[in-house]
Design a protein around this motif. Structure first.
Motif, mmCIF file in Angstrom:
data_model
loop_
_atom_site.group_PDB
_atom_site.id
_atom_site.type_symbol
_atom_site.label_atom_id
_atom_site.label_comp_id
_atom_site.label_asym_id
_atom_site.label_seq_id
_atom_site.Cartn_x
_atom_site.Cartn_y
_atom_site.Cartn_z
ATOM 1 N N LYS A 73 24.634 52.560 25.731
ATOM 2 C CA LYS A 73 24.830 53.959 26.116
ATOM 3 C C LYS A 73 25.315 54.824 24.945
ATOM 4 O O LYS A 73 24.839 55.938 24.745
ATOM 5 N N LYS A 77 23.255 57.923 23.182
ATOM 6 C CA LYS A 77 23.812 59.271 23.133
ATOM 7 C C LYS A 77 23.793 59.814 21.698
ATOM 8 O O LYS A 77 23.418 60.966 21.471
ATOM 9 N N TRP A 81 21.499 63.021 20.498
ATOM 10 C CA TRP A 81 22.159 64.154 19.830
ATOM 11 C C TRP A 81 21.549 64.386 18.453
ATOM 12 O O TRP A 81 21.308 65.535 18.061
#
Length: 122
Positions: A73, A77, A81
């Motif tokens: 995870k 992320k 980004w």
């Protein structure tokens, strides 16, 4: 994605047709040709729309790949980004280049059309 894909096809093929099929074709592509195109607001917006849609479409596709294949995870992320930040940076940079392009900055003394245009502007 479907709408941007269809619009991109229209924009890209229009871009290719004007650049490669009209006029002298590939032999006519030079600094003066690009400067002439970027002097027109129509072509500025055409190129900016193509840039925005291509980067957003590509970043969204990459986001889908990251979401499908990255299982951690935190890593997912960070990668998502990074995708959006790089796409945003390139959109900003590309937009600035298109709208602030000034063909009269180089020292033109070769007698080209741009020499006449730039000397007439002041």
């Amino acid at each position: 994605m479907r709408v941007s894909g269809v619009l991109l096809i229209i924009l890209i093929f229009g871009h290719l047709f004007v650049n490669l099929m009209l006029g002298e074709g590939i032999h006519g592509l030079d600094f003066g040709f690009v400067a002439g195109k970027l002097a027109s607001p129509f072509w500025q917006w055409w190129d900016v729309l193509m840039l925005w849609l291509a980067l957003i479409h590509g970043a969204n596709g990459m986001r889908t790949i990251v979401n499908d294949y990255v299982t951690h995870k935190g890593t997912r992320k960070v990668l998502v980004w990074a995708l959006w930040l790089s796409a945003g940076f390139l959109i900003l940079l590309g937009t600035l280049v298109v709208f602030t392009f000034d063909p009269c900055i180089p020292n033109l003394s070769d007698g080209s059309v741009l020499t006449e245009i730039c000397s007439a502007q002041g």
